[in-house]
Design a protein around this motif. Sequence first.
Motif, PDB file in Angstrom:
ATOM      1  N   ALA A   1      52.446  16.857  30.040  1.00 32.50           N
ATOM      2  CA  ALA A   1      51.824  16.818  28.837  1.00 32.50           C
ATOM      3  C   ALA A   1      50.277  17.154  29.088  1.00 32.50           C
ATOM      4  O   ALA A   1      49.483  17.936  28.550  1.00 32.50           O
ATOM      5  N   LEU A   2      49.545  16.213  30.147  1.00 35.71           N
ATOM      6  CA  LEU A   2      48.271  16.539  30.612  1.00 35.71           C
ATOM      7  C   LEU A   2      48.119  17.605  31.100  1.00 35.71           C
ATOM      8  O   LEU A   2      46.975  18.404  31.178  1.00 35.71           O
ATOM      9  N   GLY A   3      49.089  18.195  31.971  1.00 30.79           N
ATOM     10  CA  GLY A   3      48.690  19.629  32.613  1.00 30.79           C
ATOM     11  C   GLY A   3      48.716  20.678  31.604  1.00 30.79           C
ATOM     12  O   GLY A   3      47.977  21.603  31.678  1.00 30.79           O
ATOM     13  N   ILE A   4      49.554  20.638  30.522  1.00 27.67           N
ATOM     14  CA  ILE A   4      49.454  21.476  29.408  1.00 27.67           C
ATOM     15  C   ILE A   4      48.081  21.451  28.726  1.00 27.67           C
ATOM     16  O   ILE A   4      47.423  22.583  28.401  1.00 27.67           O
ATOM     17  N   LEU A   5      47.762  20.234  28.223  1.00 27.78           N
ATOM     18  CA  LEU A   5      46.200  20.228  27.749  1.00 27.78           C
ATOM     19  C   LEU A   5      45.167  20.513  28.648  1.00 27.78           C
ATOM     20  O   LEU A   5      44.076  21.144  28.111  1.00 27.78           O
ATOM     21  N   ARG A   6      45.398  20.468  29.813  1.00 30.21           N
ATOM     22  CA  ARG A   6      44.245  20.902  30.751  1.00 30.21           C
ATOM     23  C   ARG A   6      44.199  22.323  30.729  1.00 30.21           C
ATOM     24  O   ARG A   6      43.088  22.879  30.860  1.00 30.21           O
ATOM     25  N   ARG A   7      45.249  22.966  30.639  1.00 31.98           N
ATOM     26  CA  ARG A   7      45.361  24.549  30.685  1.00 31.98           C
ATOM     27  C   ARG A   7      44.287  24.961  29.312  1.00 31.98           C
ATOM     28  O   ARG A   7      43.770  26.011  29.226  1.00 31.98           O
ATOM     29  N   GLY A   8      44.293  23.831  28.433  1.00 28.06           N
ATOM     30  CA  GLY A   8      43.630  24.268  27.191  1.00 28.06           C
ATOM     31  C   GLY A   8      41.975  23.923  27.157  1.00 28.06           C
ATOM     32  O   GLY A   8      41.461  23.747  26.215  1.00 28.06           O
ATOM     33  N   GLY A   9      41.740  23.247  28.386  1.00 26.67           N
ATOM     34  CA  GLY A   9      40.408  22.770  28.458  1.00 26.67           C
ATOM     35  C   GLY A   9      40.197  21.216  27.937  1.00 26.67           C
ATOM     36  O   GLY A   9      39.116  20.651  27.941  1.00 26.67           O
ATOM     37  N   ILE A  10      41.339  20.600  27.631  1.00 27.25           N
ATOM     38  CA  ILE A  10      41.476  19.286  27.177  1.00 27.25           C
ATOM     39  C   ILE A  10      41.637  18.220  28.326  1.00 27.25           C
ATOM     40  O   ILE A  10      42.926  18.319  28.914  1.00 27.25           O
ATOM     41  N   THR A  11      40.862  17.390  28.798  1.00 25.93           N
ATOM     42  CA  THR A  11      40.872  16.325  29.690  1.00 25.93           C
ATOM     43  C   THR A  11      40.457  14.976  29.522  1.00 25.93           C
ATOM     44  O   THR A  11      39.672  14.815  28.653  1.00 25.93           O
ATOM     45  N   GLY A  12      40.773  14.352  30.202  1.00 28.33           N
ATOM     46  CA  GLY A  12      40.320  12.926  30.193  1.00 28.33           C
ATOM     47  C   GLY A  12      40.596  12.076  28.974  1.00 28.33           C
ATOM     48  O   GLY A  12      41.911  12.382  28.730  1.00 28.33           O
ATOM     49  N   GLY A  13      39.775  11.375  28.493  1.00 32.37           N
ATOM     50  CA  GLY A  13      40.044  10.591  27.276  1.00 32.37           C
ATOM     51  C   GLY A  13      40.367  11.403  25.941  1.00 32.37           C
ATOM     52  O   GLY A  13      41.457  11.089  25.277  1.00 32.37           O
ATOM     53  N   ASP A  14      40.109  12.586  25.981  1.00 31.20           N
ATOM     54  CA  ASP A  14      40.610  13.527  24.751  1.00 31.20           C
ATOM     55  C   ASP A  14      41.929  14.054  25.072  1.00 31.20           C
ATOM     56  O   ASP A  14      42.779  14.094  24.014  1.00 31.20           O
ATOM     57  N   ALA A  15      42.426  14.138  26.358  1.00 32.25           N
ATOM     58  CA  ALA A  15      43.854  14.688  26.664  1.00 32.25           C
ATOM     59  C   ALA A  15      44.626  13.231  26.381  1.00 32.25           C
ATOM     60  O   ALA A  15      45.815  13.547  25.766  1.00 32.25           O
ATOM     61  N   VAL A  16      44.357  12.226  26.638  1.00 31.29           N
ATOM     62  CA  VAL A  16      45.038  11.009  26.481  1.00 31.29           C
ATOM     63  C   VAL A  16      45.292  10.751  25.013  1.00 31.29           C
ATOM     64  O   VAL A  16      46.381  10.378  24.617  1.00 31.29           O
ATOM     65  N   ALA A  17      44.288  10.987  24.204  1.00 29.87           N
ATOM     66  CA  ALA A  17      44.419  10.725  22.754  1.00 29.87           C
ATOM     67  C   ALA A  17      45.428  11.839  22.006  1.00 29.87           C
ATOM     68  O   ALA A  17      46.215  11.281  21.308  1.00 29.87           O
ATOM     69  N   CYS A  18      45.375  12.837  22.519  1.00 30.18           N
ATOM     70  CA  CYS A  18      46.210  14.190  22.033  1.00 30.18           C
ATOM     71  C   CYS A  18      47.695  13.791  22.495  1.00 30.18           C
ATOM     72  O   CYS A  18      48.780  13.858  21.620  1.00 30.18           O
ATOM     73  N   PHE A  19      47.691  13.237  23.799  1.00 34.64           N
ATOM     74  CA  PHE A  19      49.135  13.036  24.306  1.00 34.64           C
ATOM     75  C   PHE A  19      49.807  11.765  23.451  1.00 34.64           C
ATOM     76  O   PHE A  19      50.768  11.630  22.860  1.00 34.64           O
ATOM     77  N   CYS A  20      48.802  10.737  23.086  1.00 38.82           N
ATOM     78  CA  CYS A  20      49.186   9.610  22.419  1.00 38.82           C
ATOM     79  C   CYS A  20      49.671  10.080  21.103  1.00 38.82           C
ATOM     80  O   CYS A  20      50.468   9.098  20.423  1.00 38.82           O
ATOM     81  N   GLY A  21      49.016  10.957  20.375  1.00 38.89           N
ATOM     82  CA  GLY A  21      49.145  11.327  19.247  1.00 38.89           C
ATOM     83  C   GLY A  21      50.569  12.111  18.915  1.00 38.89           C
ATOM     84  O   GLY A  21      51.274  11.683  17.972  1.00 38.89           O
ATOM     85  N   ILE A  22      50.870  12.758  19.996  1.00 38.00           N
ATOM     86  CA  ILE A  22      52.019  13.504  19.830  1.00 38.00           C
ATOM     87  C   ILE A  22      53.305  12.545  19.931  1.00 38.00           C
ATOM     88  O   ILE A  22      54.389  12.455  19.152  1.00 38.00           O
TER      89      ILE A  22
END
Length: 229
Positions: free
Chosen positions: A127-148
Amino acid sequence: MPKILPPVARQRLPRSSVTVEGILDAAERVSTAGFDALTMRAVATEMGSSPMALYRYFATKDELVDALLDRILGRHATPAPGEDWVADLADFARAHRMLLALHPWAIVPLFTHPNPGLNATRIGELALGILRRGGITGGDAVACFCGILALNYGWSAFAAARSAATRIDQDPGVAIGAAIAALPAGRFPLTVAVADQMSAYGSDEHYEQALGQLISGIRDSAGVTDETG
């Protein structure tokens, strides 16, 4: 008078024939009755073995649950990456939800065993790898992953409860819809107006709508304005 034969004792497996895979196979069969049914004694009985034979491999029930959760999470159907990270993120979410739907007993222990093994880490890495492709990293990526995860766990819990109730002819959706429709429309006009829709809570259609809204928000937070995914 017919001759009454004594009960045949269930033959126990020799200790040397008990394996980790055999224990996990038996634990999966037991878990179909629900998480509360998953005990060391029940697994041993399913195997035709003794509980002490299991303790040679798993010192506690928690260790057994961790191993079983890790096995289940290893079945996450990793979608092949495409050109659109937004679509890939939606496919990731659907695959994770399907995993929970196939193993509803796992929903509760995953709350108390959030990182039972490497397969849980692998899912997070994906999940973090997919988000990184969209430019979402760090705490923002964790928040998005937790939301899913929160959406899927909550939705799966609803669906599992509804499925269990339906098996005993008490569909909670129908009951909720009827109860809402019977409310005084003068006091709750908006609620009564969606009584039919409320009876479909937990449906696949509603999930896709909620997932679409979540993914759209994640996409917008990355500054992507296209309508794909």
